[in-house]
Design an enzyme around this catalytic site. Structure first.
Site, mmCIF file in Angstrom:
data_model
loop_
_atom_site.group_PDB
_atom_site.id
_atom_site.type_symbol
_atom_site.label_atom_id
_atom_site.label_comp_id
_atom_site.label_asym_id
_atom_site.label_seq_id
_atom_site.Cartn_x
_atom_site.Cartn_y
_atom_site.Cartn_z
ATOM 1 N N ASP A 290 -52.048 -88.558 -52.818
ATOM 2 C CA ASP A 290 -52.268 -90.276 -52.732
ATOM 3 C C ASP A 290 -52.440 -89.904 -53.941
ATOM 4 O O ASP A 290 -53.003 -89.020 -54.927
ATOM 5 C CB ASP A 290 -53.135 -91.100 -51.954
ATOM 6 C CG ASP A 290 -53.052 -92.319 -52.070
ATOM 7 O OD1 ASP A 290 -51.982 -93.003 -52.576
ATOM 8 O OD2 ASP A 290 -53.783 -93.315 -51.605
ATOM 9 N N HIS A 291 -52.049 -91.819 -54.241
ATOM 10 C CA HIS A 291 -52.765 -91.983 -56.010
ATOM 11 C C HIS A 291 -53.601 -92.947 -55.189
ATOM 12 O O HIS A 291 -53.357 -93.820 -54.960
ATOM 13 C CB HIS A 291 -51.688 -92.755 -56.645
ATOM 14 C CG HIS A 291 -49.947 -92.352 -57.041
ATOM 15 N ND1 HIS A 291 -48.918 -92.302 -56.922
ATOM 16 C CD2 HIS A 291 -50.018 -91.016 -57.494
ATOM 17 C CE1 HIS A 291 -48.257 -91.742 -57.930
ATOM 18 N NE2 HIS A 291 -49.502 -90.524 -57.968
ATOM 19 N N TYR A 464 -51.455 -97.025 -52.328
ATOM 20 C CA TYR A 464 -51.147 -96.990 -51.214
ATOM 21 C C TYR A 464 -50.117 -95.791 -51.197
ATOM 22 O O TYR A 464 -48.953 -96.894 -51.690
ATOM 23 C CB TYR A 464 -50.636 -98.172 -50.858
ATOM 24 C CG TYR A 464 -51.830 -99.038 -50.390
ATOM 25 C CD1 TYR A 464 -53.316 -98.668 -50.234
ATOM 26 C CD2 TYR A 464 -51.787 -100.646 -50.802
ATOM 27 C CE1 TYR A 464 -54.184 -99.475 -50.310
ATOM 28 C CE2 TYR A 464 -52.515 -101.228 -51.195
ATOM 29 C CZ TYR A 464 -53.802 -100.638 -50.922
ATOM 30 O OH TYR A 464 -55.515 -101.746 -50.432
ATOM 31 N N HIS A 465 -49.669 -94.776 -51.949
ATOM 32 C CA HIS A 465 -48.579 -93.722 -51.967
ATOM 33 C C HIS A 465 -49.248 -92.342 -51.050
ATOM 34 O O HIS A 465 -48.976 -91.655 -52.171
ATOM 35 C CB HIS A 465 -48.751 -94.097 -53.494
ATOM 36 C CG HIS A 465 -48.323 -94.956 -54.207
ATOM 37 N ND1 HIS A 465 -48.592 -94.757 -55.567
ATOM 38 C CD2 HIS A 465 -47.840 -96.255 -53.817
ATOM 39 C CE1 HIS A 465 -48.341 -96.040 -56.067
ATOM 40 N NE2 HIS A 465 -47.856 -96.883 -54.879
ATOM 41 N N PRO A 466 -48.839 -92.837 -50.033
ATOM 42 C CA PRO A 466 -49.739 -91.445 -49.923
ATOM 43 C C PRO A 466 -48.153 -91.014 -48.949
ATOM 44 O O PRO A 466 -47.041 -91.238 -49.493
ATOM 45 C CB PRO A 466 -50.095 -91.882 -48.208
ATOM 46 C CG PRO A 466 -49.429 -93.018 -47.948
ATOM 47 C CD PRO A 466 -49.311 -93.284 -49.412
#
Length: 549
Positions: A290-291, A464-466
């Site tokens: 994630d980020h 919110y970048h899984p």
């Protein structure tokens, strides 16, 4: 209850595949647990903080307590709605850097280098520069996905870019074109004032065809017949049959969950839940990435920010204007300037991303206490930290166990300190002198490494970048889950095509590369030759080995 292809999930990749597979004449049935995306809370771009915080549209997932972030449980929104996360996201459009995809190919995802994927980015786009420059030759003109730029009328947007230039960084007219590195306009999936989600771009046109349908239901597991996927079982006992293939496009959280419930995963983990092992693939649910980001917030000297509208009357006026005309502040996500920078010499391509916002506010809609302000969202792009998605129980209704292991790599702390100090330097440039009153967050007193680390532990949030939990790789790689065509290794008739197949997270927001995966996988599923490779050469800083900017 039967089709050639059954696609699980009406999200970014699933909608793209529904469009391309049905366009080719195959019958397609898309299964989505969530409901309709109609209504202004989703369709009005400026309302983006609402749907991602509503149980009606979001699965409501959260991480387990994160040991390096003071035991906090971080939100992990995933779209439970037609359009998936493209219906609740921030609408920021970033392809990723060319070297991201070259790394994919080097990591075992043959055929996914930048030269291979650039034609698919072009195929999916209808790009509109809005008179703000850009690299037209690198962009697509007649794809389903409209990509636009905000009007950038607020003086803070140009101040951000000018401050970057004054600090000695590059300026770019198009970070999705030849040159990602630098400061410039940010792009958004907005068209004619509406959120241009994968549902609007791909699924609605596909559903107008007689051979494409949408079914609402919760998929519990994949159904097999002698080692071949033949359909999916839904809650309530229904079984939907796939004549050709089942395709999971249910997100980097739910795709591995469905695989594990179907007996595909780490054998020891499955045995603990009394699930019969169909294929031992220990990579299922592993490699979670994630980020993380921080909001660096400044109090404004002038009342030029969006705070003046952050009241019931102001929001009502914006909403009314948007409903009547499709225009005004409601027609943009307000992320209209951006930057991609390198954190230090020796890094060949950007590893830090900025979103600039002309208000000091959180994703949950809570505004800074100090009134007029603005902020930069900043975070590293390529953390070495890895987490996992595991089953909580064999009950399909239970949320999975999500452990990101954020900040578990020592370099993460170094990178975040660098991000904060870089941001402070940018806000200290002459371009911001008319606008900056003082620093709200972290606050001028937070200076030492230890103080900065404490701030990160207390305030870092997911972007919110899984991704990465069903990694693409070579079929002889025991940690790979799918091959380069998305086929699940160890069974027949089953593919995964969404952000979970990413070998490594890409630079920036993940919606664009997720849609690209759906586009490219469609050709693999149909047995077509991939689009011809591109010969375009992206810009790389000539002094990257010795200079940070």
């Amino acid at each position: 209850m039967e089709a050639d292809f059954v696609i699980v999930g009406a999200g970014s990749a699933g909608c793209a595949m529904a469009y391309r597979l049905s366009e080719a004449g195959a019958s397609v049935l898309v299964i989505e647990h969530g409901g309709t995306d109609a209504g202004p809370l989703i369709q009005m771009p400026a309302a983006l903080s609402y749907p991602m915080n509503m149980a009606r549209y979001d699965w409501g997932y959260a991480s387990e307590p994160e040991p390096h972030l003071n035991g906090r449980r971080l939100a992990c929104p995933r779209g439970k709605v037609v359009g998936g996360s493209s219906s609740i996201n921030g609408m920021v459009y970033v392809r990723g850097h060319a070297m991201d995809f070259d790394h994919w190919a080097e990591a075992g995802a043959g055929g996914w280098a930048y030269a291979d994927v650039l034609p698919y980015f072009r195929r999916m786009e209808s790009w509109h520069s809005g008179g703000h420059g850009g690299d037209a030759d690198w962009r697509g003109r007649d794809g389903p996905l409209h990509v636009t730029r905000g009007p950038r009328r607020n003086p803070l947007f140009s101040a951000f870019v000018e401050a970057g230039r004054q600090a000695g960084y590059e300026v770019t007219e198009d970070y999705n074109g030849e040159k990602q590195e630098g400061f410039g306009p940010m792009e958004q999936t907005v068209w004619k004032g509406r959120r241009w989600s994968a549902a609007n771009a791909y699924l609605r046109p596909a559903l107008k065809r007689a051979n494409c349908d949408l079914l609402r239901g919760l998929v519990e597991r994949v159904v097999f017949d002698e080692g071949r996927a033949t359909g999916v079982a839904l809650a309530g006992g229904k079984v939907v049959r796939a004549r050709r293939e089942v395709i999971l496009a249910a997100s980097s959280i739910n795709s591995p969950k469905i695989l594990m419930l179907s007996g595909i995963g780490d054998g020891a983990d499955l045995a603990r839940h009394a699930i019969a092992v169909r294929a031992h693939r220990p990579g299922v649910g592993a490699n979670l990435q994630d980020h993380l980001e921080l909001y660096i917030q400044m109090a404004a000297r002038q009342p030029v920010t969006l705070y003046k509208y952050w009241n019931l009357f102001g929001k009502a006026m914006i909403g009314a204007q948007w409903l009547l005309t499709g225009r005004g502040l409601g027609a943009s996500n307000q992320f209209e300037s951006a930057a991609f920078l390198r954190s230090r010499a020796g890094v060949p391509y950007p590893d830090v991303q900025y979103h600039f916002l002309p208000i000091a506010v959180r994703y949950d809609g809570k505004v800074a206490a100090e009134g007029h302000g603005f902020q930069a969202h900043v975070g590293p792009m390529r953390s070495a930290s890895r987490g996992s998605v595991r089953l909580r129980s064999p009950d399909p209704a239970d949320a999975p166990v999500i452990r990101f292991n954020y900040m578990s790599d020592p370099q993460d702390w170094i990178d975040f300190r660098t991000c904060i100090r870089m941001t402070r330097e940018i806000f200290a440039q002459p371009a911001f002198a008319p606008f900056v009153r003082h620093e709200i967050q972290p606050g001028a007193a937070v200076e030492s490494d230890a103080a900065l680390d404490a701030f990160v532990a207390a305030h870092a949030e997911s972007a919110y970048h899984p991704c990465g939990t069903c990694r693409m790789g070579r079929r002889d790689d025991p940690s790979a889950v799918v091959d380069e065509t998305g086929r699940v290794i160890g069974v027949e008739g089953l593919r995964v095509a969404d952000s979970s197949v990413f070998p490594r997270i890409t630079n920036g927001n993940l919606n664009a590369p997720s849609i690209m995966v759906g586009e490219k996988m469609s050709d693999h599923i149909l047995g077509r030759e991939p689009l011809p490779r591109a010969n375009d050469r992206p810009w790389v800083h000539p002094d990257w080995r010795t200079a940070q900017r």
